[in-house]
Write a protein that holds these residues in place. Structure first.
Motif, PDB file in Angstrom:
ATOM      1  N   ASN A   1      41.457  -5.363  14.093  1.00  0.00           N
ATOM      2  CA  ASN A   1      41.441  -5.696  12.665  1.00  0.00           C
ATOM      3  C   ASN A   1      42.488  -4.957  11.828  1.00  0.00           C
ATOM      4  O   ASN A   1      42.370  -4.840  10.611  1.00  0.00           O
ATOM      5  CB  ASN A   1      40.026  -5.601  12.097  1.00  0.00           C
TER       6      ASN A   1
ATOM      7  N   THR B   1      34.957  -6.059   7.875  1.00  0.00           N
ATOM      8  CA  THR B   1      35.225  -5.538   9.224  1.00  0.00           C
ATOM      9  C   THR B   1      35.569  -6.660  10.204  1.00  0.00           C
ATOM     10  O   THR B   1      36.512  -6.536  10.991  1.00  0.00           O
ATOM     11  CB  THR B   1      33.979  -4.758   9.733  1.00  0.00           C
TER      12      THR B   1
ATOM     13  N   ARG C   1      39.173  -0.663   0.210  1.00  0.00           N
ATOM     14  CA  ARG C   1      38.295  -1.458   1.084  1.00  0.00           C
ATOM     15  C   ARG C   1      38.335  -2.938   0.681  1.00  0.00           C
ATOM     16  O   ARG C   1      38.252  -3.826   1.522  1.00  0.00           O
ATOM     17  CB  ARG C   1      36.861  -0.938   1.014  1.00  0.00           C
TER      18      ARG C   1
HETATM   19  P1  DAT Z   1      35.289  -0.634   9.098  1.00  0.00           P
HETATM   20  O1  DAT Z   1      36.551  -0.430   9.905  1.00  0.00           O
HETATM   21  O2  DAT Z   1      35.331  -1.945   8.323  1.00  0.00           O
HETATM   22  O3  DAT Z   1      34.944   0.547   8.231  1.00  0.00           O
HETATM   23  P2  DAT Z   1      33.127   0.277  10.871  1.00  0.00           P
HETATM   24  O4  DAT Z   1      33.341   1.629  10.313  1.00  0.00           O
HETATM   25  O5  DAT Z   1      31.743  -0.265  10.880  1.00  0.00           O
HETATM   26  O6  DAT Z   1      34.083  -0.813  10.151  1.00  0.00           O
HETATM   27  O7  DAT Z   1      33.645   0.242  12.378  1.00  0.00           O
HETATM   28  C1  DAT Z   1      34.872   0.878  12.719  1.00  0.00           C
HETATM   29  C2  DAT Z   1      35.635  -0.027  13.662  1.00  0.00           C
HETATM   30  O8  DAT Z   1      34.850  -0.224  14.843  1.00  0.00           O
HETATM   31  C3  DAT Z   1      35.899  -1.434  13.110  1.00  0.00           C
HETATM   32  O9  DAT Z   1      37.039  -1.491  12.272  1.00  0.00           O
HETATM   33  C4  DAT Z   1      36.072  -2.205  14.377  1.00  0.00           C
HETATM   34  C5  DAT Z   1      35.061  -1.539  15.334  1.00  0.00           C
HETATM   35  N1  DAT Z   1      33.779  -2.272  15.294  1.00  0.00           N
HETATM   36  C6  DAT Z   1      32.848  -2.227  14.323  1.00  0.00           C
HETATM   37  N2  DAT Z   1      31.807  -3.026  14.594  1.00  0.00           N
HETATM   38  C7  DAT Z   1      32.089  -3.601  15.786  1.00  0.00           C
HETATM   39  C8  DAT Z   1      31.416  -4.539  16.635  1.00  0.00           C
HETATM   40  N3  DAT Z   1      30.223  -5.043  16.313  1.00  0.00           N
HETATM   41  N4  DAT Z   1      32.039  -4.902  17.792  1.00  0.00           N
HETATM   42  C9  DAT Z   1      33.231  -4.390  18.139  1.00  0.00           C
HETATM   43  N5  DAT Z   1      33.921  -3.512  17.387  1.00  0.00           N
HETATM   44  C10 DAT Z   1      33.362  -3.110  16.231  1.00  0.00           C
END
Ligand code: DAT
Ligand code: MG
Length: 129
Positions: free
Chosen positions: A92, A71, A65
């Protein structure tokens, strides 16, 4: 720290600047199913091939991570994958499990029995005491 497993995935934009069914993507991201961005997240993750990896090592979930970065790429530090290579949260580039339990769960989702190879490098005793 314990030996853990983390599911790491290069997302479609990481491969070509969809493999999976919607069911698999929805199961993978089930914790986010009530979020407003869930439908666009599922469209994105099924939009092209992804590269699946299972990483194993001491504290690997947190260290992966850290390599991946925040994120939102605009908040990710320089030197992280997202900080260096991405611009938007919705593009991302890479996924990494957020806990050892989710690492096991996601690896079981994306890999079939026998698809993972277990091996020990001769360097292991020089890296881990
Ligand atoms: P990560 O991928 O850092 O673990 P997460 O599990 O909170 O993040 O969310 C999974 C994915 O969902 C993230 O890589 C991109 C999308 N995402 C998260 N928050 C978002 C937001 N506020 N708007 C749009 N896409 C989002
Ligand atoms: Mg996550």
């Amino acid at each position: 720290a314990e030996v853990e497993q983390s599911y790491i995935m290069i997302k479609p934009d990481g491969v070509q600047r969809g493999l999976c069914s919607k069911d698999l993507a929805q199961e993978h991201y089930k914790d986010l199913k009530d979020k407003p961005f869930f439908p666009t997240l599922i469209n994105y993750i099924t939009s092209g091939p992804v590269v699946c990896m299972a990483w194993e090592g001491v504290g690997v979930v947190a260290s992966a991570r850290k390599l991946i970065g925040a994120t939102n790429p605009l908040q990710a530090e320089p030197g992280t994958i997202r900080g260096d290579l991405a611009v938007q949260t919705g593009r991302n580039v890479v996924h990494g499990s957020d806990s050892p339990d989710n690492g096991k769960r996601e690896i079981a989702l994306w890999f079939k029995e026998g698809e993972l190879c277990e091996w020990e490098s001769v360097q292991t005793p020089w890296l881990i005491e």
